[in-house]
Scaffold this motif. Structure first.
Motif, PDB file in Angstrom:
ATOM      1  N   ARG A  74      33.229  43.453  42.720  1.00  0.00           N
ATOM      2  CA  ARG A  74      32.662  42.227  43.099  1.00  0.00           C
ATOM      3  C   ARG A  74      34.011  41.556  44.376  1.00  0.00           C
TER       4      ARG A  74
ATOM      5  N   TYR B 111      36.013  38.562  45.210  1.00  0.00           N
ATOM      6  CA  TYR B 111      36.877  36.460  44.398  1.00  0.00           C
ATOM      7  C   TYR B 111      37.454  36.148  45.489  1.00  0.00           C
TER       8      TYR B 111
ATOM      9  N   ILE C 188      44.068  36.011  39.042  1.00  0.00           N
ATOM     10  CA  ILE C 188      42.744  36.078  38.222  1.00  0.00           C
ATOM     11  C   ILE C 188      42.795  35.015  37.803  1.00  0.00           C
TER      12      ILE C 188
ATOM     13  N   LYS D 129      40.819  33.435  34.940  1.00  0.00           N
ATOM     14  CA  LYS D 129      40.266  32.988  34.230  1.00  0.00           C
ATOM     15  C   LYS D 129      38.721  31.529  33.973  1.00  0.00           C
TER      16      LYS D 129
ATOM     17  N   ASN E  48      36.968  32.347  37.506  1.00  0.00           N
ATOM     18  CA  ASN E  48      37.008  33.189  37.944  1.00  0.00           C
ATOM     19  C   ASN E  48      37.360  33.507  40.143  1.00  0.00           C
ATOM     20  N   THR E  49      38.414  32.429  40.416  1.00  0.00           N
ATOM     21  CA  THR E  49      39.259  32.805  41.214  1.00  0.00           C
ATOM     22  C   THR E  49      40.432  32.755  41.050  1.00  0.00           C
TER      23      THR E  49
END
Length: 291
Positions: free
Chosen positions: A21, A23, A48, A50, A53-54
């Motif tokens: 992933r 970010y 992170i 939540k 998701n940054t």
């Protein structure tokens, strides 16, 4: 927190790869306060959010190397790419790239590309010069798939910056090493025989075979004004090794009697071009210090 690596930075946003992933992150204000700028290649810890998701870069691990131009951290090695033709090789420029790689603490591999265009044995002349100087050299041809697998093996588990003049085939080499990269390649100007720059920003590209490459024009400046006169010789390996045998400890290897470096050039143990380039850069450094 998650551990990852910064693969790209644009406009204050840092794109951190964690596993499979990526970010989008910002850096903590503490970094700005302490005048610390995260770099592509940094190993980091991120926190992170939540909800979207940054994330935020919370910690930067110690760097093993830090390049200024291009701005990238933790590079292990430099692949210096030159073509045997189109454009013709410039050994003075090659020596300058090698000097800068050594100064930055990087292992250097010389890649002589477009070997399929060699019709007069030029590639063997270059190979002999730099093999004697102690460098690792790979002959490649994307047309004939020569040396591509060997180059790929050298990239495994390393962070590698590709450098060299434009038009020598750096992006084409990477596209042949990993076909899904689809990096933009440049054309050679018919008027100047020089390539056009195609890479615009610094980004890490992960290789399926292991390792990372820096997608960048390479060393964007070739100034050597930061190198001291008495340090230059250390970046010409074979000249430095032979200099310990000179009659005078302060020998500049130019006009002094009993100079073992000049003797080695006469006996072709050190190439004339490498010796001439050393003297040229030595004079350049002296002139810089004079003013």
């Amino acid at each position: 927190m998650l551990e990852g690596i910064i693969i790209k930075g644009i406009g204050g946003f840092y794109y951190v790869k964690v596993g499979d992933r990526i970010y989008e992150c910002r850096a903590r204000g503490l970094f700005r306060k302490n005048k610390i700028i995260p770099l592509v290649g940094d190993r980091v810890l991120i926190k992170i959010n939540k909800e979207d998701n940054t994330g935020y870069v919370e910690e930067i691990y110690d760097r093993t190397t830090e390049l200024i131009r291009p701005p990238v951290a933790n590079v292990n090695q430099a692949v210096i790419v030159f073509a045997v033709k189109k454009p013709d090789p410039n050994l003075w420029l090659l020596d300058r790239f090698l000097l800068l790689a050594s100064y930055q603490g990087l292992d250097a591999i010389i890649c002589i590309n477009k070997s399929d265009l060699d019709v007069d044995g030029e590639i063997d002349n270059i190979y002999d010069i730099y093999k004697k100087a102690g460098y690792q050299i790979i002959k490649t041809s994307c047309t004939n798939r020569i040396g591509i697998d060997e180059l790929k093996r050298q990239l495994k588990d390393k962070i590698t910056v590709f450098a060299g003049p434009s038009g020598v085939g750096k992006s084409t080499l990477l596209n042949n090493i990993q076909s899904n990269l689809k990096l933009q390649t440049g054309e050679i100007s018919q008027k100047t025989s020089r390539g056009k720059h195609t890479t615009r920003h610094v980004e890490l590209i992960e290789l399926d075979s292991g390792g990372w490459v820096v997608d960048t024009p390479g060393f964007s400046t070739l100034d050597i004004d930061f190198i001291k006169e008495d340090e230059l010789i250390k970046y010409f390996i074979e000249v430095y090794d032979r200099s310990s045998l000179c009659r005078f400890s302060g020998c500049s290897h130019n006009k002094e009697p009993g100079c073992e470096v000049k003797k080695a050039v006469e006996e072709r143990e050190i190439s004339q071009s490498r010796y001439d380039n050393y003297l040229s850069m030595l004079q350049e450094v002296k002139d810089i210090r004079r003013y």
